[in-house]
Design a protein around this motif. Structure first.
Motif, PDB file in Angstrom:
ATOM      1  N   GLN A 188      10.581   2.389  -4.901  1.00  0.00           N
ATOM      2  CA  GLN A 188       9.575   2.153  -5.692  1.00  0.00           C
ATOM      3  C   GLN A 188       8.248   1.721  -5.019  1.00  0.00           C
ATOM      4  N   TYR A 189       8.282   1.812  -3.453  1.00  0.00           N
ATOM      5  CA  TYR A 189       7.347   1.285  -2.868  1.00  0.00           C
ATOM      6  C   TYR A 189       6.042   2.032  -3.025  1.00  0.00           C
ATOM      7  N   PRO A 190       4.999   1.310  -3.179  1.00  0.00           N
ATOM      8  CA  PRO A 190       3.652   2.058  -3.572  1.00  0.00           C
ATOM      9  C   PRO A 190       2.756   2.566  -2.452  1.00  0.00           C
ATOM     10  N   GLU A 191       3.011   2.236  -1.139  1.00  0.00           N
ATOM     11  CA  GLU A 191       2.208   2.604  -0.002  1.00  0.00           C
ATOM     12  C   GLU A 191       2.980   3.782   0.630  1.00  0.00           C
ATOM     13  N   THR A 192       2.256   4.598   1.512  1.00  0.00           N
ATOM     14  CA  THR A 192       2.653   5.661   2.116  1.00  0.00           C
ATOM     15  C   THR A 192       2.595   5.231   3.765  1.00  0.00           C
ATOM     16  N   ASP A 193       1.780   4.642   3.931  1.00  0.00           N
ATOM     17  CA  ASP A 193       1.708   3.709   5.246  1.00  0.00           C
ATOM     18  C   ASP A 193       1.423   2.431   5.437  1.00  0.00           C
ATOM     19  N   ILE A 194       1.475   1.547   6.448  1.00  0.00           N
ATOM     20  CA  ILE A 194       1.463   0.309   6.529  1.00  0.00           C
ATOM     21  C   ILE A 194       0.741  -0.251   8.030  1.00  0.00           C
ATOM     22  N   LYS A 195      -0.327  -0.702   7.870  1.00  0.00           N
ATOM     23  CA  LYS A 195      -1.004  -0.794   9.009  1.00  0.00           C
ATOM     24  C   LYS A 195      -0.521  -2.279   9.698  1.00  0.00           C
ATOM     25  N   LEU A 196      -0.187  -1.945  10.766  1.00  0.00           N
ATOM     26  CA  LEU A 196       0.371  -3.383  11.669  1.00  0.00           C
ATOM     27  C   LEU A 196      -0.336  -3.332  12.863  1.00  0.00           C
ATOM     28  N   PRO A 197      -0.288  -4.612  13.516  1.00  0.00           N
ATOM     29  CA  PRO A 197      -0.744  -4.931  15.020  1.00  0.00           C
ATOM     30  C   PRO A 197      -0.287  -3.836  15.926  1.00  0.00           C
ATOM     31  N   ALA A 198      -0.785  -3.395  17.245  1.00  0.00           N
ATOM     32  CA  ALA A 198      -0.127  -2.702  18.126  1.00  0.00           C
ATOM     33  C   ALA A 198       0.999  -3.554  18.577  1.00  0.00           C
ATOM     34  N   VAL A 201      11.601   2.216   3.856  1.00  0.00           N
ATOM     35  CA  VAL A 201      12.179   2.256   3.117  1.00  0.00           C
ATOM     36  C   VAL A 201      13.857   2.556   3.485  1.00  0.00           C
ATOM     37  N   ASP A 202      13.982   3.118   4.509  1.00  0.00           N
ATOM     38  CA  ASP A 202      15.297   3.715   5.096  1.00  0.00           C
ATOM     39  C   ASP A 202      15.953   2.328   5.449  1.00  0.00           C
TER      40      ASP A 202
END
Length: 317
Positions: A138-148, A117-118
């Motif tokens: 208005q992004y619904p997620e709190t965390d996003i899972k990504l590859p390491a 968001v920032d």
């Protein structure tokens, strides 16, 4: 007896030759991958009589890592076929051991959505300025899972007028390799002074900023509002505007180089002789356009090209 001993020695030499340069591949049961593509060394332990063989096999790229939260399985026969295609020279030297198949997953990390968001908000500031601008996520997620790996974010700066509800495209890269684009929905407020007509403005009339007042409003809620930026050049009204209404860019237009009904200067060339006379423009025209004009003391219209402000060159009937 001597012949038997000779045969035994020959068989021993043949066996030693057959196993010379042997390679043992011990397949793991599970492998958590940290890169988008994986090698044999990522999923098995190698033991080689020739170090160069291990180096060659260890670096073989066997495929792409599975998607996040999914698992894939590879069996020994599948891997043997892959290696036979990629490095046929060493295929016969490989001795398989360990698990019959390996389960592949990809190592992950969690990216706080606030960072996303920032990044989107910074792009909006670049596009519309910080003064008077606020943007709520208005992004619904709190965390996003990504590859390491090392994450880098880059937002595409909007190149269009602000809208109250809009999405910012944020590109996500892992270890400097593009991974995906995430659309971040934002609710935007952009407070800016706009032009409001002090009196009725008729279509075709001259327009100037002396005919308006400045009112501060959220321009993201409206499209095509005129701002003070237009006050540095002359305009005319394309559409009428009532007193108290906001001036839109669709309601005004730049004054053309030649206006319909205006007296203009007309130049005509006849066999090296240059004649100049007055004429009346029968249509609006901008430099480079051809319009109909009526020369002075004539009732017949001819075609002429606009070459300057109030200046035309005759090109025929």
């Amino acid at each position: 007896m001597t012949m038997f001993r000779a045969c035994f020695v020959a068989a021993a030499l043949l066996c030693a030759t057959a196993h010379a340069g042997g390679v043992t591949v011990s397949l793991r049961t599970e492998a958590e991958l940290s890169q988008p593509r994986f090698t044999l060394a990522d999923i098995a332990t190698l033991n080689c009589e020739q170090a160069s063989d291990c180096k060659t096999l260890a670096g073989l790229y066997l495929g792409s890592a599975p998607r996040i939260e999914t698992a894939e399985r590879l069996s020994q026969p599948q891997l043997a076929r892959l290696i036979r295609r990629l490095e046929p020279r060493l295929t016969k030297q490989i001795i398989w051991s360990g698990a019959n198949e390996v389960t592949l997953t990809i190592a992950t990390q969690t990216l706080p959505a606030a960072k996303l968001v920032d990044t989107a908000r910074a792009a909006l500031v670049t596009a519309y300025g910080e003064a008077g601008m606020s943007a709520a996520s208005q992004y619904p997620e709190t965390d996003i899972k990504l590859p390491a790996g090392t994450v880098s974010l880059h937002a595409r700066t909007p190149d269009f007028p602000a809208r109250e509800r809009m999405s910012v495209a944020v590109s996500v890269s892992i270890n400097n390799r593009f991974y995906r684009v995430i659309a971040v929905p934002m609710q935007l407020t952009v407070l800016a002074p706009v032009l409001v007509a002090e009196r009725d403005l008729a279509a075709g009339s001259r327009f100037s900023c002396e005919q308006v007042q400045l009112h501060t409003t959220n321009v993201a809620r409206h499209t095509g509002l005129a701002t003070q930026a237009i006050c540095d050049r002359p305009w005319r009204m394309r559409k009428p505007i009532a007193a108290g209404d906001m001036v839109t860019t669709a309601a005004i237009e730049p004054i053309p180089d030649v206006e319909q009904g205006a007296a203009v200067s007309l130049v005509a060339d006849f066999g090296g002789i240059r004649l100049e006379s007055g004429a009346t423009a029968l249509a609006d025209g901008r430099i480079g356009e051809a319009i109909q004009v009526r020369p002075a003391l004539s009732t017949t219209a001819i075609k002429a090209r606009v070459v300057g402000s109030g200046q035309l060159q005759a090109i025929g009937k």
